[in-house]
Design a protein around this motif. Sequence first.
Motif, PDB file in Angstrom:
ATOM      1  N   ALA A  91       0.815  -1.214   0.000  1.00  0.00           N
ATOM      2  CA  ALA A  91       0.000   0.000   0.000  1.00  0.00           C
ATOM      3  C   ALA A  91       0.848   1.263   0.000  1.00  0.00           C
ATOM      4  O   ALA A  91       1.881   1.348   0.667  1.00  0.00           O
ATOM      5  CB  ALA A  91      -0.929   0.002   1.210  1.00  0.00           C
ATOM      6  N   ASP A  92       0.371   2.258  -0.753  1.00  0.00           N
ATOM      7  CA  ASP A  92       0.957   3.598  -0.698  1.00  0.00           C
ATOM      8  C   ASP A  92       0.260   4.438   0.367  1.00  0.00           C
ATOM      9  O   ASP A  92       0.897   5.220   1.068  1.00  0.00           O
ATOM     10  CB  ASP A  92       0.826   4.289  -2.063  1.00  0.00           C
ATOM     11  N   ARG A  93      -1.054   4.264   0.461  1.00  0.00           N
ATOM     12  CA  ARG A  93      -1.826   4.965   1.497  1.00  0.00           C
ATOM     13  C   ARG A  93      -2.793   3.987   2.149  1.00  0.00           C
ATOM     14  O   ARG A  93      -3.128   2.951   1.569  1.00  0.00           O
ATOM     15  CB  ARG A  93      -2.599   6.147   0.903  1.00  0.00           C
ATOM     16  N   VAL A  94      -3.248   4.365   3.345  1.00  0.00           N
ATOM     17  CA  VAL A  94      -4.107   3.494   4.136  1.00  0.00           C
ATOM     18  C   VAL A  94      -5.271   4.293   4.710  1.00  0.00           C
ATOM     19  O   VAL A  94      -5.060   5.388   5.263  1.00  0.00           O
ATOM     20  CB  VAL A  94      -3.326   2.834   5.300  1.00  0.00           C
ATOM     21  N   THR A  95      -6.478   3.743   4.564  1.00  0.00           N
ATOM     22  CA  THR A  95      -7.647   4.273   5.255  1.00  0.00           C
ATOM     23  C   THR A  95      -8.183   3.187   6.177  1.00  0.00           C
ATOM     24  O   THR A  95      -8.368   2.045   5.748  1.00  0.00           O
ATOM     25  CB  THR A  95      -8.746   4.712   4.268  1.00  0.00           C
ATOM     26  N   VAL A  96      -8.405   3.543   7.437  1.00  0.00           N
ATOM     27  CA  VAL A  96      -8.936   2.609   8.427  1.00  0.00           C
ATOM     28  C   VAL A  96     -10.360   3.016   8.772  1.00  0.00           C
ATOM     29  O   VAL A  96     -10.605   4.150   9.198  1.00  0.00           O
ATOM     30  CB  VAL A  96      -8.081   2.598   9.710  1.00  0.00           C
ATOM     31  N   LEU A  97     -11.301   2.088   8.569  1.00  0.00           N
ATOM     32  CA  LEU A  97     -12.683   2.322   8.992  1.00  0.00           C
ATOM     33  C   LEU A  97     -12.917   1.654  10.340  1.00  0.00           C
ATOM     34  O   LEU A  97     -12.433   0.547  10.590  1.00  0.00           O
ATOM     35  CB  LEU A  97     -13.666   1.751   7.965  1.00  0.00           C
ATOM     36  N   ARG A  98     -13.663   2.336  11.193  1.00  0.00           N
ATOM     37  CA  ARG A  98     -14.062   1.776  12.483  1.00  0.00           C
ATOM     38  C   ARG A  98     -15.463   2.274  12.811  1.00  0.00           C
ATOM     39  O   ARG A  98     -15.718   3.481  12.830  1.00  0.00           O
ATOM     40  CB  ARG A  98     -13.097   2.195  13.596  1.00  0.00           C
ATOM     41  N   ASP A  99     -16.366   1.326  13.009  1.00  0.00           N
ATOM     42  CA  ASP A  99     -17.761   1.665  13.345  1.00  0.00           C
ATOM     43  C   ASP A  99     -18.376   2.613  12.324  1.00  0.00           C
ATOM     44  O   ASP A  99     -19.102   3.551  12.679  1.00  0.00           O
ATOM     45  CB  ASP A  99     -17.843   2.273  14.748  1.00  0.00           C
ATOM     46  N   GLY A 100     -18.074   2.376  11.041  1.00  0.00           N
ATOM     47  CA  GLY A 100     -18.686   3.165   9.982  1.00  0.00           C
ATOM     48  C   GLY A 100     -18.080   4.531   9.757  1.00  0.00           C
ATOM     49  O   GLY A 100     -18.589   5.318   8.954  1.00  0.00           O
ATOM     50  N   ARG A 101     -16.994   4.835  10.430  1.00  0.00           N
ATOM     51  CA  ARG A 101     -16.331   6.133  10.268  1.00  0.00           C
ATOM     52  C   ARG A 101     -14.871   5.935   9.863  1.00  0.00           C
ATOM     53  O   ARG A 101     -14.292   4.877  10.112  1.00  0.00           O
ATOM     54  CB  ARG A 101     -16.401   6.953  11.561  1.00  0.00           C
ATOM     55  N   ALA A 102     -14.295   6.970   9.270  1.00  0.00           N
ATOM     56  CA  ALA A 102     -12.888   6.910   8.882  1.00  0.00           C
ATOM     57  C   ALA A 102     -12.034   7.293  10.083  1.00  0.00           C
ATOM     58  O   ALA A 102     -11.899   8.472  10.415  1.00  0.00           O
ATOM     59  CB  ALA A 102     -12.614   7.834   7.708  1.00  0.00           C
ATOM     60  N   ALA A 103     -11.469   6.292  10.749  1.00  0.00           N
ATOM     61  CA  ALA A 103     -10.621   6.550  11.910  1.00  0.00           C
ATOM     62  C   ALA A 103      -9.253   7.066  11.476  1.00  0.00           C
ATOM     63  O   ALA A 103      -8.616   7.845  12.175  1.00  0.00           O
ATOM     64  CB  ALA A 103     -10.473   5.282  12.751  1.00  0.00           C
ATOM     65  N   LEU A 104      -8.761   6.595  10.329  1.00  0.00           N
ATOM     66  CA  LEU A 104      -7.587   7.153   9.662  1.00  0.00           C
ATOM     67  C   LEU A 104      -7.970   7.332   8.199  1.00  0.00           C
ATOM     68  O   LEU A 104      -8.499   6.405   7.593  1.00  0.00           O
ATOM     69  CB  LEU A 104      -6.380   6.212   9.762  1.00  0.00           C
ATOM     70  N   ALA A 105      -7.719   8.482   7.637  1.00  0.00           N
ATOM     71  CA  ALA A 105      -8.179   8.768   6.278  1.00  0.00           C
ATOM     72  C   ALA A 105      -7.008   9.028   5.349  1.00  0.00           C
ATOM     73  O   ALA A 105      -6.427  10.121   5.345  1.00  0.00           O
ATOM     74  CB  ALA A 105      -9.131   9.968   6.281  1.00  0.00           C
ATOM     75  N   GLY A 106      -6.628   8.008   4.593  1.00  0.00           N
ATOM     76  CA  GLY A 106      -5.664   8.180   3.521  1.00  0.00           C
ATOM     77  C   GLY A 106      -4.276   8.607   3.952  1.00  0.00           C
ATOM     78  O   GLY A 106      -3.610   9.362   3.246  1.00  0.00           O
ATOM     79  N   ILE A 107      -3.779   8.095   5.087  1.00  0.00           N
ATOM     80  CA  ILE A 107      -2.432   8.486   5.502  1.00  0.00           C
ATOM     81  C   ILE A 107      -1.402   7.658   4.735  1.00  0.00           C
ATOM     82  O   ILE A 107      -1.669   6.519   4.351  1.00  0.00           O
ATOM     83  CB  ILE A 107      -2.237   8.294   7.026  1.00  0.00           C
ATOM     84  N   PRO A 108      -0.211   8.221   4.484  1.00  0.00           N
ATOM     85  CA  PRO A 108       0.832   7.424   3.822  1.00  0.00           C
ATOM     86  C   PRO A 108       1.170   6.193   4.653  1.00  0.00           C
ATOM     87  O   PRO A 108       1.328   6.284   5.880  1.00  0.00           O
ATOM     88  CB  PRO A 108       2.017   8.393   3.743  1.00  0.00           C
TER      89      PRO A 108
END
Length: 506
Positions: free
Chosen positions: A198-215
């Motif tokens: 991965a170049d970037r990572v988005t983490v979803l938790r409980d239907g929300r973006a807990a981390l949004a597109g971080i390198p």
Amino acid sequence: MTKRYGSAPALSEVSFTASAGEVHALIGMNGAGKSTLVKILVGAEQPDSGELSLDGRTVTFGSTRAAGEHGIAVVAQDLNVFEHLTVLANLFLMREPRRAGLVDTAAMRARGRRALARVGLDIDPRTPVSALAPADRQRVAIARALLFDPRVLVLDEPTSALQARETERLLELVRELRDSGAAIVYVSHFLQDVFSIADRVTVLRDGRAALAGIPAADTTLAETVRVMAGDVEPRLPPPSAAPRANVPTGISLEVDRLTLPGAFEDVSFRVAGGEILGLAGLEGSGAREVVASLFGATPATSGRAILADGRIIGRNMTASVRRGVAYVPPDRQSSGVMMDASVVDNLLQVRVATLGRGGFLLTRRSLTRRAARRIEQLGIKVDQPSDRLGSLSGGNQQKVLLGKWLEADASVFLLDDPTAAVDVHARADIHAVIRALADSGAVVVVASSDTDELIQLCDRVGVLYQGRLRGVVAADDLTTPGLLEAVNTGETLAVPGKGTSHARTH
């Protein structure tokens, strides 16, 4: 994007951007909202609010076909390949090129061979898909997605059915696609794969973006696991738990160096009567394969599994049943129950048909009364015991599956994802049944893809990684982030002595 199903929010104001020439990983625990977001991206679902834009222009996709016409393709987790058709037919399913109104077979073969070459498959397009290995079926599905040169390619759990060497080949293909300028959305539970690609990572938790597109370079697997779990505090016993007392003795299961090449190797552990042992691991780790092997569904080639009385189990299914071993498979609809038969017939099928206990002596009325008592005990919601099993909810079907083994007087219960695809209320009911089994002195082994479930339900949890048991840890010593990290890296928090039994009060 916001999406609700009834009153339950699946996504709450999630923003997500996939850019050309990068792999953007979308990760999160079960129920975090990943599947819903993917369905919206590829036109399979419509959001309740929010906006989808492609190259800066707002778009609306009413179907996956519409998304495909805009250059967005998806390779779903279930692949959607048809085994009875040829590779060529699967590639061009409902999209056959035509010439003068007729299917242009020559063009299909030429384009098909080019698409297969892109994914490294040198096979005759006329080959039936049923003749291919799982890794090659995966490549066929990707080749189909590449036929029309998509600008955005969504890969949903692409390595879940692959071995290590096959996984690396697939990841190399993904890198090549990225370098060709495609935007790759990569959805996976396999976090080591994620961080290798991965170049970037988005983490979803409980239907929300807990981390949004971080390198990806700005975080670590361990940090991401903590964000996914959202809570690093140790788990407390369930508030409804009651002390376990007067557990009968004399029942145990000892597994000694069990091996099935390609699935697991040299697995050893001991479970005492009255104990719930969890087996944690990613798909392909060997966790569920061990459970199936103990029942005899896929017998091990070496090692053994021994009951307290010295009898060996796992050599074949019929013998295991006769020795008091129960197995609840992950797919109840295809291998666990008879959907078109009545609840009565399902509850009593093992007792009467396999074990032959009282089937000829009991009348239908007596069997129905017996089933009715089991229905009441398990809280199965059904109008009449004669109702067709397929008319029940998933949670109630799962209770029937557990009930049939109670009717068979089993003393060892092997459960593979026992609460898969059931709602939260049914999950609590099933957990209560499983605890009651342990309270009665039974041996219970649970393999589950849900780390929270294992921590909440089990006395001890063993971690399988790449086919080996890496350690067995008391559940009271585990946190969700710790267990998630263990199944992704093979590292455990602590390893009690071999054969150590730890029974927690419920």
